[in-house]
Motif scaffolding. Structure first.
Motif, PDB file in Angstrom:
ATOM      1  N   GLY A 226       0.797  -1.223   0.000  1.00  0.00           N
ATOM      2  CA  GLY A 226       0.000   0.000   0.000  1.00  0.00           C
ATOM      3  C   GLY A 226       0.827   1.270   0.000  1.00  0.00           C
ATOM      4  O   GLY A 226       0.308   2.350   0.253  1.00  0.00           O
ATOM      5  N   GLU A 227       2.113   1.142  -0.301  1.00  0.00           N
ATOM      6  CA  GLU A 227       3.021   2.290  -0.291  1.00  0.00           C
ATOM      7  C   GLU A 227       3.279   2.800  -1.710  1.00  0.00           C
ATOM      8  O   GLU A 227       3.361   2.003  -2.640  1.00  0.00           O
ATOM      9  CB  GLU A 227       4.355   1.902   0.353  1.00  0.00           C
ATOM     10  CG  GLU A 227       4.239   1.491   1.810  1.00  0.00           C
ATOM     11  CD  GLU A 227       3.801   2.631   2.708  1.00  0.00           C
ATOM     12  OE1 GLU A 227       4.217   3.776   2.463  1.00  0.00           O
ATOM     13  OE2 GLU A 227       3.030   2.370   3.651  1.00  0.00           O
ATOM     14  N   PRO A 228       3.439   4.134  -1.862  1.00  0.00           N
ATOM     15  CA  PRO A 228       3.772   4.681  -3.176  1.00  0.00           C
ATOM     16  C   PRO A 228       5.126   4.164  -3.657  1.00  0.00           C
ATOM     17  O   PRO A 228       6.035   3.961  -2.855  1.00  0.00           O
ATOM     18  CB  PRO A 228       3.837   6.189  -2.934  1.00  0.00           C
ATOM     19  CG  PRO A 228       3.147   6.421  -1.639  1.00  0.00           C
ATOM     20  CD  PRO A 228       3.271   5.164  -0.842  1.00  0.00           C
ATOM     21  N   MET A 229       5.230   3.954  -4.966  1.00  0.00           N
ATOM     22  CA  MET A 229       6.483   3.492  -5.577  1.00  0.00           C
ATOM     23  C   MET A 229       7.007   4.583  -6.504  1.00  0.00           C
ATOM     24  O   MET A 229       6.468   4.796  -7.582  1.00  0.00           O
ATOM     25  CB  MET A 229       6.251   2.207  -6.367  1.00  0.00           C
ATOM     26  CG  MET A 229       5.956   1.006  -5.503  1.00  0.00           C
ATOM     27  SD  MET A 229       5.832  -0.514  -6.465  1.00  0.00           S
ATOM     28  CE  MET A 229       7.509  -0.706  -7.039  1.00  0.00           C
ATOM     29  N   PRO A 230       8.057   5.289  -6.086  1.00  0.00           N
ATOM     30  CA  PRO A 230       8.617   6.337  -6.944  1.00  0.00           C
ATOM     31  C   PRO A 230       9.422   5.732  -8.096  1.00  0.00           C
ATOM     32  O   PRO A 230       9.814   4.568  -8.060  1.00  0.00           O
ATOM     33  CB  PRO A 230       9.533   7.114  -5.989  1.00  0.00           C
ATOM     34  CG  PRO A 230       9.928   6.114  -4.954  1.00  0.00           C
ATOM     35  CD  PRO A 230       8.754   5.177  -4.803  1.00  0.00           C
ATOM     36  N   GLY A 231       9.649   6.553  -9.113  1.00  0.00           N
ATOM     37  CA  GLY A 231      10.544   6.165 -10.195  1.00  0.00           C
ATOM     38  C   GLY A 231       9.925   5.315 -11.294  1.00  0.00           C
ATOM     39  O   GLY A 231      10.636   4.865 -12.181  1.00  0.00           O
ATOM     40  N   ILE A 232       8.631   5.090 -11.251  1.00  0.00           N
ATOM     41  CA  ILE A 232       7.981   4.286 -12.294  1.00  0.00           C
ATOM     42  C   ILE A 232       7.666   5.194 -13.483  1.00  0.00           C
ATOM     43  O   ILE A 232       7.185   6.312 -13.323  1.00  0.00           O
ATOM     44  CB  ILE A 232       6.696   3.628 -11.768  1.00  0.00           C
ATOM     45  CG1 ILE A 232       7.060   2.647 -10.662  1.00  0.00           C
ATOM     46  CG2 ILE A 232       5.938   2.935 -12.889  1.00  0.00           C
ATOM     47  CD1 ILE A 232       5.878   2.053  -9.959  1.00  0.00           C
ATOM     48  N   ILE A 233       7.950   4.717 -14.674  1.00  0.00           N
ATOM     49  CA  ILE A 233       7.628   5.460 -15.889  1.00  0.00           C
ATOM     50  C   ILE A 233       6.323   4.906 -16.432  1.00  0.00           C
ATOM     51  O   ILE A 233       6.196   3.707 -16.673  1.00  0.00           O
ATOM     52  CB  ILE A 233       8.757   5.347 -16.923  1.00  0.00           C
ATOM     53  CG1 ILE A 233      10.030   5.975 -16.357  1.00  0.00           C
ATOM     54  CG2 ILE A 233       8.354   5.999 -18.240  1.00  0.00           C
ATOM     55  CD1 ILE A 233      11.258   5.764 -17.191  1.00  0.00           C
ATOM     56  N   PHE A 234       5.356   5.780 -16.612  1.00  0.00           N
ATOM     57  CA  PHE A 234       4.027   5.379 -17.067  1.00  0.00           C
ATOM     58  C   PHE A 234       3.843   5.727 -18.537  1.00  0.00           C
ATOM     59  O   PHE A 234       4.310   6.757 -19.006  1.00  0.00           O
ATOM     60  CB  PHE A 234       2.950   6.081 -16.236  1.00  0.00           C
ATOM     61  CG  PHE A 234       2.977   5.704 -14.782  1.00  0.00           C
ATOM     62  CD1 PHE A 234       2.341   4.562 -14.338  1.00  0.00           C
ATOM     63  CD2 PHE A 234       3.663   6.479 -13.865  1.00  0.00           C
ATOM     64  CE1 PHE A 234       2.379   4.199 -13.004  1.00  0.00           C
ATOM     65  CE2 PHE A 234       3.707   6.138 -12.529  1.00  0.00           C
ATOM     66  CZ  PHE A 234       3.070   4.993 -12.103  1.00  0.00           C
ATOM     67  N   ASP A 235       3.125   4.872 -19.247  1.00  0.00           N
ATOM     68  CA  ASP A 235       2.732   5.125 -20.630  1.00  0.00           C
ATOM     69  C   ASP A 235       1.283   5.604 -20.615  1.00  0.00           C
ATOM     70  O   ASP A 235       0.398   4.884 -20.162  1.00  0.00           O
ATOM     71  CB  ASP A 235       2.840   3.848 -21.475  1.00  0.00           C
ATOM     72  CG  ASP A 235       4.276   3.383 -21.632  1.00  0.00           C
ATOM     73  OD1 ASP A 235       5.150   4.244 -21.852  1.00  0.00           O
ATOM     74  OD2 ASP A 235       4.519   2.177 -21.530  1.00  0.00           O
ATOM     75  N   TRP A 236       1.050   6.818 -21.103  1.00  0.00           N
ATOM     76  CA  TRP A 236      -0.291   7.408 -21.126  1.00  0.00           C
ATOM     77  C   TRP A 236      -0.952   7.141 -22.469  1.00  0.00           C
ATOM     78  O   TRP A 236      -0.307   7.173 -23.512  1.00  0.00           O
ATOM     79  CB  TRP A 236      -0.207   8.906 -20.895  1.00  0.00           C
ATOM     80  CG  TRP A 236       0.154   9.295 -19.504  1.00  0.00           C
ATOM     81  CD1 TRP A 236       1.411   9.550 -19.031  1.00  0.00           C
ATOM     82  CD2 TRP A 236      -0.729   9.485 -18.411  1.00  0.00           C
ATOM     83  NE1 TRP A 236       1.347   9.893 -17.704  1.00  0.00           N
ATOM     84  CE2 TRP A 236       0.040   9.863 -17.290  1.00  0.00           C
ATOM     85  CE3 TRP A 236      -2.117   9.375 -18.253  1.00  0.00           C
ATOM     86  CZ2 TRP A 236      -0.518  10.134 -16.049  1.00  0.00           C
ATOM     87  CZ3 TRP A 236      -2.667   9.649 -17.010  1.00  0.00           C
ATOM     88  CH2 TRP A 236      -1.882  10.019 -15.925  1.00  0.00           C
ATOM     89  N   SER A 237      -2.275   6.934 -22.449  1.00  0.00           N
ATOM     90  CA  SER A 237      -3.047   6.785 -23.685  1.00  0.00           C
ATOM     91  C   SER A 237      -4.502   7.140 -23.399  1.00  0.00           C
ATOM     92  O   SER A 237      -4.914   7.249 -22.245  1.00  0.00           O
ATOM     93  CB  SER A 237      -2.949   5.350 -24.225  1.00  0.00           C
ATOM     94  OG  SER A 237      -3.530   4.433 -23.321  1.00  0.00           O
ATOM     95  N   VAL A 238      -5.258   7.343 -24.477  1.00  0.00           N
ATOM     96  CA  VAL A 238      -6.711   7.527 -24.376  1.00  0.00           C
ATOM     97  C   VAL A 238      -7.373   6.482 -25.251  1.00  0.00           C
ATOM     98  O   VAL A 238      -6.808   6.027 -26.243  1.00  0.00           O
ATOM     99  CB  VAL A 238      -7.163   8.947 -24.806  1.00  0.00           C
ATOM    100  CG1 VAL A 238      -6.678  10.003 -23.825  1.00  0.00           C
ATOM    101  CG2 VAL A 238      -6.724   9.268 -26.211  1.00  0.00           C
ATOM    102  N   LEU A 239      -8.582   6.080 -24.863  1.00  0.00           N
ATOM    103  CA  LEU A 239      -9.304   5.074 -25.622  1.00  0.00           C
ATOM    104  C   LEU A 239      -9.783   5.626 -26.968  1.00  0.00           C
ATOM    105  O   LEU A 239      -9.721   4.941 -27.976  1.00  0.00           O
ATOM    106  CB  LEU A 239     -10.494   4.555 -24.802  1.00  0.00           C
ATOM    107  CG  LEU A 239     -11.306   3.429 -25.419  1.00  0.00           C
ATOM    108  CD1 LEU A 239     -10.427   2.204 -25.650  1.00  0.00           C
ATOM    109  CD2 LEU A 239     -12.471   3.065 -24.522  1.00  0.00           C
ATOM    110  N   ASP A 240     -10.240   6.887 -26.984  1.00  0.00           N
ATOM    111  CA  ASP A 240     -10.776   7.478 -28.209  1.00  0.00           C
ATOM    112  C   ASP A 240     -10.023   8.773 -28.522  1.00  0.00           C
ATOM    113  O   ASP A 240     -10.282   9.823 -27.928  1.00  0.00           O
ATOM    114  CB  ASP A 240     -12.274   7.754 -28.051  1.00  0.00           C
ATOM    115  CG  ASP A 240     -12.937   8.186 -29.339  1.00  0.00           C
ATOM    116  OD1 ASP A 240     -12.229   8.599 -30.286  1.00  0.00           O
ATOM    117  OD2 ASP A 240     -14.181   8.120 -29.411  1.00  0.00           O
ATOM    118  N   SER A 241      -9.116   8.705 -29.479  1.00  0.00           N
ATOM    119  CA  SER A 241      -8.290   9.870 -29.816  1.00  0.00           C
ATOM    120  C   SER A 241      -9.045  10.918 -30.631  1.00  0.00           C
ATOM    121  O   SER A 241      -8.494  11.983 -30.901  1.00  0.00           O
ATOM    122  CB  SER A 241      -7.027   9.432 -30.555  1.00  0.00           C
ATOM    123  OG  SER A 241      -7.370   8.784 -31.757  1.00  0.00           O
TER     124      SER A 241
END
Length: 181
Positions: A99-114
């Motif tokens: 339940g602790e935050p994990m720093p340093g993660i790189i996230f890939d962002w996207s949208v369902l309907d562009s």
């Protein structure tokens, strides 16, 4: 702790029966151990101390490694509304099994309907069409989601008509307007 009746010239550490790596310093001795390189589970550490004559002694200890593992991706807020042409910054947080935050993660962002919105690598979504779309942030096979609604909210309009030409009496005017959010 490494002790000898004369002196300790070398302290080294072996992990799970691997090669011995020398420690640094001299009483106290130290060796950095990155448990992320070991993986979760039981591991055997063997420390070896040597004196200048080559005499050696070892000590063994078993450790259990429980590295943080990404289990949840939280995108906040869970929903947002903007007008076409406007932008909104979403936040994302990786959470581990404790339940602790994990720093340093790189996230890939996207949208369902562009056709409704696009999103940049920093989580800033921009409305380009009307409707709702799912915003996604993914990492390590997991996905967090939020909903972005893009509308076309027009500003209210107000009009005031002029009194008839030649009017000499005071005229009461009523002005109406509304804003839909």
């Amino acid at each position: 702790t490494a002790l000898d009746n004369v002196s300790v010239s070398l302290v080294s550490l072996s992990i799970d029966g691997g090669d011995f790596a020398p420690a640094s310093g001299s009483n106290p001795w130290s060796l950095a151990l990155n448990t992320l390189e070991l993986g979760n589970g039981q591991h055997t550490l063997t420390a070896k101390a040597e004196d200048p004559s080559g005499n050696a002694a070892t000590a063994t200890r078993t450790i259990i490694v429980a590295n943080p593992v990404l289990t949840t991706i939280a995108v906040t807020p869970a929903s947002a509304s903007i007008d076409a042409g406007q932008s909104f910054d979403f936040d994302v947080q990786g959470i581990d099994q404790f339940g602790e935050p994990m720093p340093g993660i790189i996230f890939d962002w996207s949208v369902l309907d562009s056709t409704i919105a696009f999103i940049d690598p920093n989580g800033t979504a921009t409305g380009v069409g009307l409707g709702a779309t799912e915003v996604r942030a993914g990492a390590q096979g997991l996905t967090g989601r939020a909903i972005l609604t893009v509308g076309d909210h027009q500003l209210p309009t107000v009009s005031i008509s002029q009194p008839l030409e030649g009017a000499t009496e005071a005229v009461q005017m009523l002005v109406n307007g509304f804003f839909v959010q």
